[in-house]
Design an enzyme around this catalytic site. Structure first.
Site, PDB file in Angstrom:
ATOM      1  N   LYS A 201       0.770  -1.292  -0.042  1.00  0.00           N
ATOM      2  CA  LYS A 201      -0.263  -0.343   0.032  1.00  0.00           C
ATOM      3  C   LYS A 201       0.580   1.207  -0.181  1.00  0.00           C
ATOM      4  CE  LYS A 201      -3.650   2.446   2.145  1.00  0.00           C
ATOM      5  NZ  LYS A 201      -4.975   2.550   1.386  1.00  0.00           N
ATOM      6  N   HIS A 208      10.693   9.166   6.121  1.00  0.00           N
ATOM      7  CA  HIS A 208      11.827   8.050   6.331  1.00  0.00           C
ATOM      8  C   HIS A 208      12.710   8.024   7.518  1.00  0.00           C
ATOM      9  CE1 HIS A 208      14.630   5.688   3.459  1.00  0.00           C
ATOM     10  NE2 HIS A 208      14.817   5.826   5.004  1.00  0.00           N
ATOM     11  N   GLU A 275      15.453   0.964   8.379  1.00  0.00           N
ATOM     12  CA  GLU A 275      14.282   1.955   6.992  1.00  0.00           C
ATOM     13  C   GLU A 275      12.541   1.629   8.130  1.00  0.00           C
ATOM     14  OE1 GLU A 275      15.388   1.990   3.128  1.00  0.00           O
ATOM     15  OE2 GLU A 275      16.760   3.443   3.592  1.00  0.00           O
ATOM     16  N   ARG A 292      25.436  -2.073   6.289  1.00  0.00           N
ATOM     17  CA  ARG A 292      26.406  -1.474   5.979  1.00  0.00           C
ATOM     18  C   ARG A 292      26.568  -0.329   6.721  1.00  0.00           C
ATOM     19  NH1 ARG A 292      22.448  -0.219   1.893  1.00  0.00           N
ATOM     20  NH2 ARG A 292      22.428   2.352   2.046  1.00  0.00           N
TER      21      ARG A 292
END
Ligand code: MV4
Length: 456
Positions: A201, A208, A275, A292
Site C-alpha cells: 500500500k 522515512h 528503515e 552496511r
C-alpha cells in the site's frame, strides 16, 4: 585488533575509515583506480595499490583485483564502506574463504535482507509492523491484484532485488497495476537479473525514519537512535537529521524496540540500519534493512558521541560492545547536508571538473567529512558526492541556523554544487517547522520557487 586493514572504497568514506584505523593504531591499505591516483584516501593510507582502470566494474567492483591487493598487502581484514561490494554476499564468502575478515555483517545477514520481499516477510513473521500488501513475492498479475484489493489503492510495486526505490512503480487501479506489474517485472529482470516484485500500500505523506543498530558477536544489540531521511530527490537522500522532528518518545521507544528485535532475531552482526515509514497518524512500518554503514552515519555519531566505524572494526575483531542501551545518550539536534557535484538549476546534471578552490566552513558545531581539496579533479565515473556538512545545535532551531551559516561559508570554485539548494531549504518555512514529508523536495522543485529565487 587487526594490524592492517584494506579499505575497499574511495572518496570520503575511504578517508573516514582510514581516520578510524589510524586512531586504533591499525595500518591501512588503500586501493584505487588509475583516475583516483591523486585522491586523498591514497595519500592518507600507509600503502596504496592500483586495482584497475576508472570503470568501477574493472576496479572497485572487481573482487579478484581487491582480493589480490589484500593478499599482496597481507591484510587481515577488509572494510567495504558503502556502495560497491559492501552488500555483496558473494564477496563476503570469498573474503572468508581467503581467511580475510569482512568488516560488516555475515553473508547470511546480507543475503536475507538483500531480498526486499524476503526481508519484509521475515519482519512480518517477527511481528514487526509491515506495510499492508502482498505477503511475499507477487508471482502473477492475479496475485498482485489480490494484494492490492486487500491493501487498497494506491499501491507501490517494488522489485525484490531492488531497494532504495530502484524499480519502484505506483498504481492507482487494477488496470495500471496489471500493466505496472508486467513493466516492473521486466525492468527488475533487466536491472537486477531477478524479476520478482511485491506489492505494498502506498503510504502517502510518509516520512522515512531509520534506526542505527550496532550488534556484536555475542548477541548484544544496541540502537543509537533515529535519522529522518525524508528529504530525497529521486530516492537519493540529500538531508538527514536527528531527532526526527515529529517522533514522540513513545513512538521512538516502539520503533527502537522493533528494530532491535529484528536485528536480534536474525542474528545480525556489526552496523546496520532498519528503515521505517512513519505515516501521518504516527504509525510506522518496516521498509527495508541496510546491511552496511550508511552515508549519513555521522548524524548519529555527532548526536551520541559514538564512532560507528571504530565500533564496526572492534566488533569485527571480536570485541564485545563496550556500552549497553542504557548508556546511549542523544544530545541536541544534528543535521547533515550532502554537497554533490550537481547543478540544481539544470536538473541536477553532473558537474565534474577541477576544483579550482574550496573553503570549508568551521566554527562551533560544524563537522565536514570530505575527500576534496583545491586542485582536486572531480571525475564523472563515480557518485557525485563531494562532502557532507554535519552540524549540531542545542535544539533544532540552532542546528538550522548553524547549517544556514555553514552553507553560506562553504565556498567552491570550478564545479557547480547542491549548496544553493541547501541554503534555500534552510530558509523554507515548512522545513523550519519540521512538518515536511517525502514529497517535500519534489514539491519545492516543482513550484519553481527555488529556481525563481536564484534568478533574483
Ligand atoms: C514507500 C513509500 C510509501 N509507501 N513505500 C522506498 C525506497 C526509499 N528510498 C523510498 N521508499 C518509499 N517507499 C510505501 N509502501 C515512500 C517511500 C519514500 C519515497 C517515495 C517516493 C519519493 C520519495 C520518497 C522518500 C522517502 C521514502
Amino acid at each position: 585488533m587487526f594490524n592492517r586493514i584494506l579499505v575497499a572504497n574511495r572518496g570520503e568514506i575511504a578517508v573516514r575509515i582510514i581516520r578510524a584505523c589510524r586512531e586504533l593504531g591499525v595500518k591501512t591499505v588503500a586501493v584505487y583506480s588509475d583516475v583516483d591516483a591523486h585522491s586523498l584516501h591514497v595519500q592518507l593510507a600507509d600503502e596504496a595499490i592500483c586495482i584497475g582502470p576508472a570503470a568501477a566494474g574493472d576496479s572497485y567492483l572487481k573482487i579478484a583485483n581487491i582480493i589480490s591487493a589484500a593478499e599482496v598487502a597481507d591484510v587481515e581484514a577488509i572494510h567495504p564502506g558503502y556502495g560497491f561490494l559492501s552488500e555483496n554476499a558473494h564477496f563476503v564468502q570469498i573474503c572468508e574463504g581467503c581467511n580475510i575478515t569482512f568488516i560488516g555483517p555475515s553473508a547470511e545477514n546480507i543475503q536475507s535482507m538483500g531480498d526486499k520481499s524476503v526481508a519484509r516477510e521475515t519482519m512480518r513473521k517477527l511481528g514487526v509492523p509491515t506495510v499492508p500488501g502482498s505477503k511475499s513475492v507477487a508471482r502473477t498479475q492475479e496475485e498482485a491484484l489480490e494484494a492490492a484489493r486487500i491493501a487498497g489503492y494506491p499501491v507501490l510495486i517494488k522489485a525484490s532485488a531492488g531497494g532504495g526505490g530502484k524499480g519502484m512503480r505506483i498504481a492507482h487501479n487494477d488496470v495500471s497495476l496489471s500493466q505496472g506489474f508486467l513493466m516492473a517485472s521486466a525492468e527488475a529482470e533487466r536491472a537486477f537479473g531477478n524479476s520478482a516484485v511485491y506489492v505494498e500500500k502506498y503510504i502517502e505523506n510518509a516520512r522515512h525514519v531509520e534506526i542505527q543498530i550496532l550488534a556484536d558477536h555475542y548477541g548484544n544489540v544496541v540502537a543509537l537512535g533515529e535519522r529522518d531521511c525524508s528529504i530525497q530527490r529521486r530516492h537519493q537522500k540529500l538531508l538527514e537529521e536527528t531527532p526526527c522532528p515529529v517522533l514522540d518518545s513513545g513512538q521512538r521507544r516502539k520503533m527502537i524496540k522493533a528494530a532491535k528485535c529484528a536485528a536480534e532475531s536474525i542474528g545480525y552482526r556489526n552496523a546496520g540500519t532498519i528503515e521505517f515509514l512513519l505515516d501521518a497518524r504516527g504509525d510506522f512500518y518496516f521498509m527495508e534493512m541496510n546491511t552496511r554503514v550508511q552515508v549519513e552515519h555521522p548524524v548519529t555519531e555527532v548526536a551520541t558521541g559514538t564512532d560507528i566505524v571504530k565500533e564496526q572494526i572492534k566488533i569485527a575483531a571480536g570485541q564485545k560492545l563496550a556500552f549497553d542501551q542504557k548508556q546511549v545518550r542523544q544530545q541536541g539536534h544534528v543535521i547533515e547536508w550532502r554537497v554533490n557535484a550537481e547543478d540544481p538549476f539544470n536538473n541536477f546534471s553532473p558537474s565534474p571538473g577541477r576544483i579550482e578552490w574550496v573553503h570549508f566552513p568551521g566554527g562551533p558545531g560544524v563537522r565536514i567529512d570530505s575527500h576534496i581539496y583545491s586542485g582536486y579533479d572531480v571525475c564523472p565515473y563515480y557518485d557525485s558526492m563531494l562532502a557532507k556538512i554535519i552540524v549540531n545545535g542545542a535544539d533544532r532551531e540552532e542546528a538550522v541556523s548553524r547549517m544556514a551559516r555553514a552553507l553560506d561559508e562553504f565556498m567552491i570554485e570550478g564545479v557547480k554544487t547542491t549548496v544553493p539548494l541547501g541554503q534555500f531549504i534552510m530558509r523554507d518555512e515548512l522545513f523550519r517547522q519540521g512538518t515536511y514529508h517525502t514529497a517535500f523536495l519534489d514539491n519545492l522543485l516543482k513550484d519553481d520557487s527555488f529556481a525563481a529565487n536564484q534568478r533574483t
